[in-house]
Design a protein around this motif. Structure first.
Motif, PDB file in Angstrom:
ATOM      1  N   GLU A  12      30.117  39.068  44.973  1.00 25.42           N
ATOM      2  CA  GLU A  12      31.042  39.759  45.875  1.00 25.42           C
ATOM      3  C   GLU A  12      32.053  38.774  46.450  1.00 25.42           C
ATOM      4  O   GLU A  12      33.243  39.083  46.535  1.00 25.42           O
ATOM      5  N   VAL A  15      34.514  37.631  43.667  1.00 28.36           N
ATOM      6  CA  VAL A  15      35.483  38.688  43.377  1.00 28.36           C
ATOM      7  C   VAL A  15      36.528  38.746  44.487  1.00 28.36           C
ATOM      8  O   VAL A  15      37.729  38.818  44.214  1.00 28.36           O
ATOM      9  N   SER A  16      36.094  38.682  45.716  1.00 29.38           N
ATOM     10  CA  SER A  16      37.026  38.698  46.849  1.00 29.38           C
ATOM     11  C   SER A  16      37.996  37.522  46.778  1.00 29.38           C
ATOM     12  O   SER A  16      39.206  37.691  47.005  1.00 29.38           O
ATOM     13  N   PHE A  19      40.504  38.235  44.038  1.00 31.56           N
ATOM     14  CA  PHE A  19      41.467  39.248  44.495  1.00 31.56           C
ATOM     15  C   PHE A  19      42.527  38.601  45.385  1.00 31.56           C
ATOM     16  O   PHE A  19      43.710  38.918  45.276  1.00 31.56           O
ATOM     17  N   THR A  37      36.871  47.185  42.908  1.00 30.33           N
ATOM     18  CA  THR A  37      35.746  46.315  43.247  1.00 30.33           C
ATOM     19  C   THR A  37      34.454  46.819  42.624  1.00 30.33           C
ATOM     20  O   THR A  37      33.687  46.043  42.052  1.00 30.33           O
ATOM     21  N   CYS A  38      34.223  48.108  42.690  1.00 26.71           N
ATOM     22  CA  CYS A  38      33.021  48.692  42.085  1.00 26.71           C
ATOM     23  C   CYS A  38      33.011  48.491  40.574  1.00 26.71           C
ATOM     24  O   CYS A  38      31.987  48.099  39.998  1.00 26.71           O
ATOM     25  N   VAL A  75      37.641  41.258  36.157  1.00 26.23           N
ATOM     26  CA  VAL A  75      38.798  41.787  36.900  1.00 26.23           C
ATOM     27  C   VAL A  75      39.874  42.242  35.920  1.00 26.23           C
ATOM     28  O   VAL A  75      40.453  43.325  36.089  1.00 26.23           O
TER      29      VAL A  75
END
Length: 88
Positions: A12, A15-16, A19, A37-38, A75
């Motif tokens: 998580e 990924v953040s 992003f 995100t999911c 992503v």
């Protein structure tokens, strides 16, 4: 101990961070980002941790690089999927 408060998936955070690097929040609305995100996280394995510092000290650089590569690929795939299915 509350699992939701004490334990989280390390991906998580990765990924953040990715992003943020891509400035996703400037390009898409909150609903799109939540769905994105999911889709991204569902492509990645889980790596549960309690403390970020644990990963900083115990994660080999090669494994960190592999995890970041996995995030970039997930992503990219998720963005393609979301754009393709956005109008439907």
């Amino acid at each position: 101990m509350k699992i939701a408060d004490d334990i989280h998936n390390y991906y998580e955070n990765l990924v953040s961070q990715h992003f943020t690097k891509l400035k996703i929040d400037e390009k898409y609305d909150d609903d799109f980002i939540a769905d994105l995100t999911c889709v991204v996280l569902n492509q990645l394995p889980t790596r549960y941790i309690r403390h970020e510092v644990d990963m900083a000290f115990y994660l080999p650089a090669s494994e960190r690089f592999e995890m970041e590569s996995n995030v970039r690929e997930a992503v990219d795939k998720a963005l393609q999927f979301m754009k393709l299915h956005q109008a439907q």
